[in-house]
Scaffold this active site. Structure first.
Site, PDB file in Angstrom:
ATOM      1  CD  GLN A 174       0.948  -8.810  -2.247  1.00 53.74           C
ATOM      2  OE1 GLN A 174       1.738  -9.498  -2.862  1.00 53.74           O
ATOM      3  NE2 GLN A 174      -0.273  -8.593  -2.679  1.00 53.74           N
ATOM      4  CG  ASP A 178      -1.811  -1.187   1.300  1.00 54.86           C
ATOM      5  OD1 ASP A 178      -2.261  -1.656   0.253  1.00 54.86           O
ATOM      6  OD2 ASP A 178      -2.035  -1.671   2.429  1.00 54.86           O
ATOM      7  CE  LYS A 232       3.517  -2.381  -4.404  1.00 54.39           C
ATOM      8  NZ  LYS A 232       3.019  -2.160  -3.046  1.00 54.39           N
ATOM      9  N   GLY A 286      -4.088  -4.439  -4.466  1.00 56.99           N
ATOM     10  CA  GLY A 286      -5.147  -3.552  -4.927  1.00 56.99           C
ATOM     11  C   GLY A 286      -4.579  -2.176  -5.180  1.00 56.99           C
ATOM     12  CG  HIS A 287      -1.631  -1.360  -7.623  1.00 59.91           C
ATOM     13  ND1 HIS A 287      -0.687  -1.692  -8.559  1.00 59.91           N
ATOM     14  CD2 HIS A 287      -1.133  -1.737  -6.444  1.00 59.91           C
ATOM     15  CE1 HIS A 287       0.337  -2.254  -7.960  1.00 59.91           C
ATOM     16  NE2 HIS A 287       0.087  -2.298  -6.672  1.00 59.91           N
TER      17      HIS A 287
HETATM   18  P1  IMP Z   1      -2.412 -12.718   1.956  1.00 57.58           P
HETATM   19  O1  IMP Z   1      -1.471 -12.152   0.969  1.00 57.58           O
HETATM   20  O2  IMP Z   1      -3.852 -12.556   1.604  1.00 57.58           O
HETATM   21  O3  IMP Z   1      -2.073 -14.159   2.294  1.00 57.58           O
HETATM   22  O4  IMP Z   1      -2.242 -11.893   3.334  1.00 57.58           O
HETATM   23  C1  IMP Z   1      -1.038 -11.969   4.118  1.00 57.58           C
HETATM   24  C2  IMP Z   1      -0.711 -10.626   4.735  1.00 57.58           C
HETATM   25  O5  IMP Z   1      -0.344  -9.722   3.703  1.00 57.58           O
HETATM   26  C3  IMP Z   1      -1.886  -9.949   5.468  1.00 57.58           C
HETATM   27  O6  IMP Z   1      -1.363  -9.217   6.566  1.00 57.58           O
HETATM   28  C4  IMP Z   1      -2.435  -8.986   4.430  1.00 57.58           C
HETATM   29  O7  IMP Z   1      -3.096  -7.889   5.031  1.00 57.58           O
HETATM   30  C5  IMP Z   1      -1.155  -8.562   3.740  1.00 57.58           C
HETATM   31  N1  IMP Z   1      -1.366  -8.122   2.350  1.00 57.58           N
HETATM   32  C6  IMP Z   1      -1.570  -8.895   1.269  1.00 57.58           C
HETATM   33  N2  IMP Z   1      -1.690  -8.140   0.159  1.00 57.58           N
HETATM   34  C7  IMP Z   1      -1.540  -6.868   0.552  1.00 57.58           C
HETATM   35  C8  IMP Z   1      -1.513  -5.622  -0.165  1.00 57.58           C
HETATM   36  O8  IMP Z   1      -1.653  -5.537  -1.386  1.00 57.58           O
HETATM   37  N3  IMP Z   1      -1.328  -4.517   0.606  1.00 57.58           N
HETATM   38  C9  IMP Z   1      -1.151  -4.572   1.936  1.00 57.58           C
HETATM   39  N4  IMP Z   1      -1.137  -5.701   2.635  1.00 57.58           N
HETATM   40  C10 IMP Z   1      -1.333  -6.856   1.941  1.00 57.58           C
END
Ligand code: IMP
Length: 436
Positions: free
Chosen positions: A220, A9, A12, A36-37
């Site tokens: 991420q 977040d 990017k 999610g961009h």
């Molecule tokens: P997962 O990727 O859904 O398995 O989540 C694992 C961890 O990564 C959790 O703490 C999510 O909130 C975090 N996370 C996954 N994708 C994002 C992103 O695009 N932005 C921020 N945090 C993310």
């Protein structure tokens, strides 16, 4: 290449969207629709989860690399949303034959496991990302190429369902899912997706050979990296720059440079360590002014101050050449801005980033308080227009990190950005190299 230097977040999406103008290809290399961009293009606001934002530029092609886990329903939904908005997707989007497919049972297992007693709750996005990567590494995953073979798809779903239903039923008491219906759904989704399937690694290598500029887009952030992040509170892929070579099928020698995106403060979604977290009134202010609510899940983000030890860690792991600082304007109203410059552990300075999640809780952040500027910077486009204290804040960050700041973002629009004259980014901007 563009990577997140924090917990995701960082903004990017906006940066890649801005840089896309100079690139012929934008490629994702890991993660899935957990990302999610939010991209603001004129009057239109898009939330892109899987498709690289290069798709919004007419001359640019968007690629989803082999390292990505693709939820076919999410991909089809995104394609349709873009097409409804008048964006041309056919001929511009390429999905790797070798990318893994997310199936409904991945989400089912994840939801059950996250809520199971005795399990560490990660606070995932519940998109099935972790279980899909588990199946990939367990060599029992389904790939985009497999969708082209109906018999293989049916056999895969039937075998997997027998196993997953047994596991989910026995361990978590979850009701069984019907394999036949799933096959029909995925057969239909396959028809929609297969026209976009391609050998993405080959396409990118050919493009690089032809001197076409390629931008690899990380999802991420560094501290969510499966190996180097705040394990186990991480995502299930290699988010750092090294992951890009594997996830896009481009050799390390092809990489021209690494841009690291950081907010001017810090945020995190989900559980896990966050040493510089701010829970008081200043935190509420950052959340409100920065609109810090997840673009995928809508969850309020945890907020805090810029953490320089972690930023230095991210710079080292990714080999960041230039830092891109977003959301500077969110700090505009603060009189004083704390910055975490180090940690103390048991009363002594702590030099290393802990490997065990429990050790993070014992770290005490050490803050240096920097003066605020108290005037609006929102929308500024020239470095010389920034208030002196804002420039000093940025100079302080750059000096503490030993890395230049190449770009400052002062708002969500593409043009609410300052490319720092003379920076490496400025030089790339003016003559984009063949891979970045
Ligand atoms: P997962 O990727 O859904 O398995 O989540 C694992 C961890 O990564 C959790 O703490 C999510 O909130 C975090 N996370 C996954 N994708 C994002 C992103 O695009 N932005 C921020 N945090 C993310």
């Amino acid at each position: 290449m563009v990577v997140g230097a924090q917990w995701g977040d960082e903004g990017k999406g906006k940066i890649v969207d801005l840089l896309a103008e100079r690139f012929a290809w934008i490629a994702r290399y890991q993660g899935g629709h957990n990302a999610g961009h939010t991209v603001v293009a004129g009057e239109q606001r898009f939330i892109l989860q899987l498709i690289p934002c290069g798709i919004l530029r007419p001359g640019c092609r968007a690629a989803i690399g082999n390292g990505v886990v693709v939820d076919p329903q999410a991909l089809v939904d995104e394609i349709e949303t873009l097409e409804r908005a008048g964006v041309k997707v056919a001929g511009h989007l390429f999905v790797s034959w070798r990318a893994q497919v997310i199936l409904p049972y991945h989400r089912m297992i994840e939801l059950a496991a996250e809520n199971a007693p005795g399990r560490v709750k990660i606070g995932t996005t519940t998109r099935g990302i972790g279980p899909a990567y588990e199946d990939k590494m367990g060599r029992r995953g389904l790939r985009i190429a497999d969708l082209a073979d109906a018999d293989l798809l049916r056999a895969h779903i039937e075998n997997a369902m027998a196993e997953k239903n047994a596991i989910a039923g026995a361990l978590y008491g979850t009701a069984a899912v019907d394999a036949g219906k799933m096959f029909e759904t995925y057969r239909e989704l396959s028809r929609r997706i297969l026209p976009y399937a391609a050998d993405v690694s080959l396409l990118l290598n050919r493009a690089a050979d032809a001197g076409e500029p390629i931008l690899l887009e990380g999802a991420q952030g560094t501290l969510l990296d499966i190996d180097h992040g705040t394990y186990p509170f991480v995502t299930s892929s290699s988010t750092i720059s090294g992951g890009a070579c594997i996830g896009a099928g481009l050799a390390p020698t092809r990489i021209g440079g690494v841009l690291g995106v950081t907010k001017a403060y810090a945020t995190r979604v989900g559980g896990g360590p966050f040493p510089s977290e701010e829970n008081g009134a200043s935190g509420d202010m950052l959340r409100e002014r920065g609109r810090e609510f997840g673009s995928v899940t809508g969850r309020p983000r945890r907020v805090g101050w810029l953490d320089l030890p972690l930023l230095r860690y991210a710079i080292q792991l990714n080999g960041i050449d230039s830092l891109l600082v977003t959301k500077l304007d969110v700090l505009d109203t603060l009189k004083e801005i704390p910055v975490c410059t180090g940690y103390r552990l048991d009363g002594k300075p702590a030099a290393e980033i802990p490997a065990r999640a429990a050790d993070w809780e014992r770290l005490e952040p050490v803050y240096e308080v920097r003066p605020g500027w108290g005037t609006p910077t929102a929308g500024m486009r020239r470095l010389e227009d920034l208030p002196r204290a804002a420039r000093e804040y940025l100079d302080f960050v750059a000096a503490q990190c030993g890395t230049e700041i190449g770009l400052i973002s002062t708002g969500p629009e593409r043009n609410e950005s300052i490319i720092v004259p003379g920076s490496q980014l400025d030089r790339w901007w003016r003559g984009a190299s063949s891979a970045a």
